[in-house]
Design a protein around this motif. Structure first.
Motif, short mmCIF file in Angstrom:
data_model
loop_
_atom_site.label_atom_id
_atom_site.label_comp_id
_atom_site.label_asym_id
_atom_site.label_seq_id
_atom_site.Cartn_x
_atom_site.Cartn_y
_atom_site.Cartn_z
N ARG A 1 46.45 33.64 27.52
CA ARG A 1 46.97 34.59 26.56
C ARG A 1 47.86 33.72 25.15
O ARG A 1 47.90 34.10 24.18
N ALA A 2 48.86 32.99 25.92
CA ALA A 2 49.43 32.22 25.11
C ALA A 2 48.73 31.25 24.34
O ALA A 2 49.14 31.08 23.14
N SER B 1 48.23 34.50 32.17
CA SER B 1 49.34 34.42 30.97
C SER B 1 49.24 33.22 30.06
O SER B 1 49.57 33.02 28.99
N ALA C 1 49.84 41.37 28.95
CA ALA C 1 50.25 40.26 28.77
C ALA C 1 50.25 39.43 30.09
O ALA C 1 50.37 38.02 29.94
N THR D 1 52.53 42.91 23.12
CA THR D 1 51.15 42.33 23.34
C THR D 1 50.02 43.26 22.97
O THR D 1 49.05 42.78 22.29
N GLY E 1 54.21 37.21 24.15
CA GLY E 1 53.85 38.37 25.01
C GLY E 1 54.76 39.38 24.89
O GLY E 1 55.45 40.15 25.83
N TRP F 1 53.95 36.01 33.06
CA TRP F 1 54.62 35.07 32.17
C TRP F 1 54.70 35.71 30.66
O TRP F 1 54.28 34.99 29.88
N SER F 2 55.62 36.72 30.37
CA SER F 2 55.72 37.28 29.10
C SER F 2 56.95 38.05 28.95
O SER F 2 57.66 38.48 29.92
N ASP G 1 57.05 40.85 27.55
CA ASP G 1 56.84 42.33 28.10
C ASP G 1 57.21 42.43 29.47
O ASP G 1 57.80 43.70 29.77
#
Length: 145
Positions: free
Chosen positions: A15-16, A12, A120, A71, A68, A123-124, A126
């Motif tokens: 991704r962020a 997560s 995602a 995503t 997220g 922690w998103s 979504d």
């Protein structure tokens, strides 16, 4: 602590961070922030093909990936735009990214493809919306008796 326990939060965060960096490229191109488009201090003219549109994709999709939300579609669009940038802008001059200046485009294209496939993470937005949807749709369990 096992690696499986930390893998999802680290994914997560990865991704962020990727979303934030991509959005910064878009903000530079579309809004003239962070030194502007290609360090000119200026934004690209609205609607200019393909730079302004690429910057808009970077800004919007980068922010979506950052938080997220939506995503997978945002990552697919981001991956495609970076693949386009690589093959249209960089690859015609030389075959390898290290020779043609396309390392960033190639890395973003593959990174966003992986994000699109894996999603995602926990922690998103979504994941939050999915958890809330599951709770709202849950049927009460009848009591035995």
């Amino acid at each position: 602590m096992t690696s499986n326990r930390i893998a999802a939060p680290v994914w997560s965060l990865f991704r962020a961070v990727v979303g934030l960096l991509f959005a910064c490229h878009g903000a530079a191109t579309v809004l003239g922030l962070f030194g502007g488009a290609r360090g000119t201090g200026q934004a690209v003219e609205v609607g200019a093909w393909p730079a302004w549109w690429a910057g808009l994709i970077q800004l919007v999709c980068g922010l979506l990936v950052l938080v997220g939300f939506a995503t997978r579609p945002a990552a697919v669009l981001s991956s495609g735009s970076m693949a386009y940038a690589y093959f249209v802008v960089h690859q015609p001059t030389n075959l390898f990214p290290i020779e043609n200046g396309g390392v960033t485009s190639a890395l973003y294209a593959w990174t966003f493809l992986v994000i699109a496939v894996l999603g995602a993470g926990p922690w998103s937005l979504d994941a939050l919306l999915s958890r809330r949807g599951n709770q709202a749709g849950a049927q009460p369990v009848p009591a035995n008796g």
